[in-house]
Design a protein around this motif. Structure first.
Motif, PDB file in Angstrom:
ATOM      1  N   GLN A  54       0.849  -1.189   0.000  1.00  0.00           N
ATOM      2  CA  GLN A  54       0.000   0.000   0.000  1.00  0.00           C
ATOM      3  C   GLN A  54       0.882   1.236   0.000  1.00  0.00           C
ATOM      4  O   GLN A  54       1.683   1.438   0.915  1.00  0.00           O
ATOM      5  N   VAL A  59      -2.085   3.674   6.185  1.00  0.00           N
ATOM      6  CA  VAL A  59      -1.734   2.265   6.037  1.00  0.00           C
ATOM      7  C   VAL A  59      -2.655   1.391   6.872  1.00  0.00           C
ATOM      8  O   VAL A  59      -2.819   1.597   8.078  1.00  0.00           O
ATOM      9  N   THR A  61      -3.101  -1.677   8.766  1.00  0.00           N
ATOM     10  CA  THR A  61      -2.165  -2.603   9.409  1.00  0.00           C
ATOM     11  C   THR A  61      -2.821  -3.916   9.838  1.00  0.00           C
ATOM     12  O   THR A  61      -2.193  -4.701  10.542  1.00  0.00           O
ATOM     13  N   TYR A  68       5.195  -5.811   5.051  1.00  0.00           N
ATOM     14  CA  TYR A  68       4.447  -4.638   4.589  1.00  0.00           C
ATOM     15  C   TYR A  68       5.366  -3.786   3.718  1.00  0.00           C
ATOM     16  O   TYR A  68       6.454  -3.398   4.139  1.00  0.00           O
ATOM     17  N   ILE A  70       5.543  -0.244   1.992  1.00  0.00           N
ATOM     18  CA  ILE A  70       4.889   1.053   2.146  1.00  0.00           C
ATOM     19  C   ILE A  70       5.809   2.173   1.666  1.00  0.00           C
ATOM     20  O   ILE A  70       6.997   1.955   1.461  1.00  0.00           O
ATOM     21  N   THR A  75       5.243   7.640   4.817  1.00  0.00           N
ATOM     22  CA  THR A  75       4.955   6.861   6.017  1.00  0.00           C
ATOM     23  C   THR A  75       5.755   7.403   7.200  1.00  0.00           C
ATOM     24  O   THR A  75       6.986   7.537   7.126  1.00  0.00           O
TER      25      THR A  75
END
Length: 282
Positions: A54, A59, A61, A68, A70, A75
């Motif tokens: 993503q 985000v 989670t 993950y 990102i 972020t």
């Protein structure tokens, strides 16, 4: 992001970020500072690890994914730390082969470093990956990933030589640049994904720790990724074609092929904003 032909600091702040390097000027790629000594070990994703990807929006989670992937810039460090505290590994995305005019370090690129537009991606232009300035910016991005606590990185658009970049890039210059990125990530204690660059998979499987691919099922480009699987390195694949999300039979066929290949395939929106998600995990 994928190009269908194949397959985010003011300058003063940018220079401060590079204070330990050889400056903010241009020059040839030979001006790149030598790497520091490599750490004894760093995290490498396992063949059975699952993933979530993503790059836009808050985000989510909640997915039971091991890894993950990102956005590096968008972020917050707190999100990275929260994911790690919950047992996840975090891969941080940035473009290594294109400039994006909304990124905070955009002003660090020299006009001569930026070539033709990436078709379909407003505000992005191909980079001359031979440029010392480009490479220094990428070193600063890798340092940012370290400072945020990323376990690994996904360096996008590392196949400029196979696209209409506006530069005289070749397969050899691409291999040199991609290996530069891999070596520098490793020296900073992070793993790194090979993103697309399907024609150089066999050449680079020894340098990279895993692969991230877009649309290899849609474009019949999956076979080369068996080099990663055979080396015990996972392949994280995303597919965007509408039938995979709207037609259960098409999705079942996709997932059967992905699982037979031991890929970790997700059906996602092209915006990568978590507005839909189907996983092929059995």
């Amino acid at each position: 992001m994928r190009q269908h032909t194949r397959r985010l600091l003011p300058i003063s702040i940018f220079c401060l970020a590079l204070a330990t390097m050889s400056g903010c000027g241009g020059g040839s790629s030979s001006d790149t500072p030598p790497p520091a000594s490599a750490p004894a070990a760093y995290w490498k994703p396992a063949l059975g690890d699952t993933w979530q990807w993503q790059l836009k929006g808050t985000v989510n989670t909640a997915y039971p994914a091991t890894v993950y992937d990102i956005d590096l810039f968008d972020t917050a460090p707190a999100t990275v730390q929260a994911l790690k505290a919950s047992g996840k590994k975090v891969v941080c995305y940035f473009s290594a082969g294109s400039s994006e005019n909304w990124r905070p370090d955009f002003s660090g690129f020299a006009p001569a470093d930026m070539g033709k537009d990436l078709q379909g991606w407003a505000g992005e232009r191909w980079l001359d990956t031979r440029s010392a300035t480009v490479r220094k910016i990428m070193l600063a991005r890798l340092d940012l990933a370290v400072s945020k606590g990323c376990n690994g990185v996904e360096a996008d658009n590392v196949d400029g030589y196979a696209n209409n970049s506006g530069f005289a890039l070749t397969a050899a210059t691409q291999l040199d640049y991609n290996r530069f990125l891999a070596s520098e990530a490793h020296h900073r204690g992070m793993s790194i994904a090979l993103k697309n660059d399907t024609d150089q998979l066999k050449d680079l499987v020894g340098d990279f720790d895993f692969a991230v691919n877009e649309q290899c099922h849609e474009f019949a480009e999956c076979e080369g990724y068996q080099a990663f699987i055979a080396s015990g390195k996972p392949v994280f694949n995303a597919e965007y074609a509408a039938p995979y999300s709207s037609d259960p039979a098409a999705r079942a066929k996709l997932c059967a092929d992905a699982n037979a290949r031991k890929f970790h395939t997700l059906v996602l929106p092209l915006a990568l904003d978590d507005s839909l998600r189907y996983s092929c995990e059995p």
